[in-house]
Scaffold this motif. Sequence first.
Motif, short mmCIF file in Angstrom:
data_model
loop_
_atom_site.label_atom_id
_atom_site.label_comp_id
_atom_site.label_asym_id
_atom_site.label_seq_id
_atom_site.Cartn_x
_atom_site.Cartn_y
_atom_site.Cartn_z
N GLY A 70 0.76 -1.24 0.00
CA GLY A 70 0.00 0.00 0.00
C GLY A 70 0.79 1.29 0.00
N THR A 143 -3.72 3.99 7.38
CA THR A 143 -4.19 2.98 6.45
C THR A 143 -3.16 2.80 5.36
N LYS A 145 -3.05 1.79 1.73
CA LYS A 145 -4.04 1.62 0.67
C LYS A 145 -3.43 1.04 -0.60
N GLU A 150 -7.83 1.00 -5.08
CA GLU A 150 -7.79 2.47 -5.19
C GLU A 150 -8.13 2.93 -6.60
N SER A 153 -11.76 3.95 -7.65
CA SER A 153 -12.43 5.09 -7.01
C SER A 153 -13.22 5.92 -8.02
N LYS A 204 -12.38 8.25 1.79
CA LYS A 204 -11.16 7.58 2.25
C LYS A 204 -11.22 7.38 3.77
N THR A 208 -11.71 3.83 7.44
CA THR A 208 -11.03 3.58 8.71
C THR A 208 -12.01 3.28 9.84
N ASN A 267 -14.81 5.26 -2.46
CA ASN A 267 -13.45 4.74 -2.36
C ASN A 267 -13.55 3.31 -1.83
N CYS A 269 -12.10 -0.48 -0.80
CA CYS A 269 -10.90 -1.15 -0.31
C CYS A 269 -11.10 -2.66 -0.39
N ASN A 273 -8.42 -4.29 4.05
CA ASN A 273 -8.76 -2.96 4.62
C ASN A 273 -7.89 -2.62 5.84
N HIS A 275 -6.09 -0.92 8.64
CA HIS A 275 -6.26 0.35 9.34
C HIS A 275 -6.07 0.14 10.83
#
Length: 280
Positions: A70, A143, A145, A150, A153, A204, A208, A267, A269, A273, A275
Amino acid sequence: MRELDVKKISDTVAENFVLINHTLSPDMKTAIKKARDEEKSETGREVLSRILENMDVAQSEMIPICQDTGMAVVFLEVGQDVHFIGGNLEDAVNEGVRRGYTEGYLRKSVVADPIHRVNTEDNTPAVIHTSIVPGDRVKITLTAKGFGSENTSRIFMLKPSDGAEGVKNAVITAVKEAGANACPPMVVGVGVGGNFEKCALMAKHALTRNAGEASPVPHIADMEKELLSEINSLFVGPAGLGGSTTALAVNIETYPTHIAGLPVAVNICCHVNRHTTAVI
C-alpha cells in the motif's frame, strides 16, 4: 501546553505500519468469519476460508497479508494544546513510514514523479491529512491503501434533485464497475456532501471506521444497510467468483454542501482494509 517529541510520532507510525501489514484488524477478521459462515456459494465459502488461512499464516510467520503493502495514508488529529519539539511533524510521519517499510521489509510502491516513475525506495512520502482539535493528545489513524482497489475510485457530481436514490445509484455503479478488480469482498467507503475534494477525503476516511459499526446518523445508517444488501445481491462474490458476499461493509460519511450540488465519492478497499488508530 503539553510538549511532545516528534520521535514518538515516528516510532508510532513505524510500528503500526508494520502491524497492519502483517495482522488483520479484529473488525475485519470478525467480518470475514461471519461472511464465510453465511456465504451461500460453495466456491465463495472456499475463497473466504482461504483468505482467513492466509491471514493466520501472515500473522504467525510475519509475512505481509498482501504483496501490495500500500501507499501510506495518515490522518492526524492534533490537540491544540500540543507543542511539538525535536523536529517537523510531517517529516516525523514520513520518517516513521520510511522506517516501517524499510526495516519491516515491506514493498516500496511509491514513485517520486507520476510521469517519470522513479521509485523513492522507502514508500515515502505519505499522504497526510491534519486537523486541529481540542485537547493535548494526538490521534493517529493509519491505512495502507493498495491500488488494485484504489484505482476503482469514483466521484459523482450529482444534482440536488438526484437525492438519496441518486447517491445509492452512484455507489452501486462504482461497485459494478469495480467488479473483481477491487479484490472482493470489499469495504466501500462513501463521502456525501461538501465539495469535490471534501467528499473524496470523507470516502477515504470512511474506510477507517470499523466494519460493522453503523453511522451515528439514523437515515445514513439505513442507507448503509440497504446498500450493503444491494451490493451483495450483485453476486460478484469473493475474488469475483460469484457468491453472496461482495462487500463486508458500506461506511458513509456526510458533510454540509452547497444548495446547487450533491457530491458523492466512492473509495473501495479490498478485503484486508488495513487500518488502525493510536493515541499519544
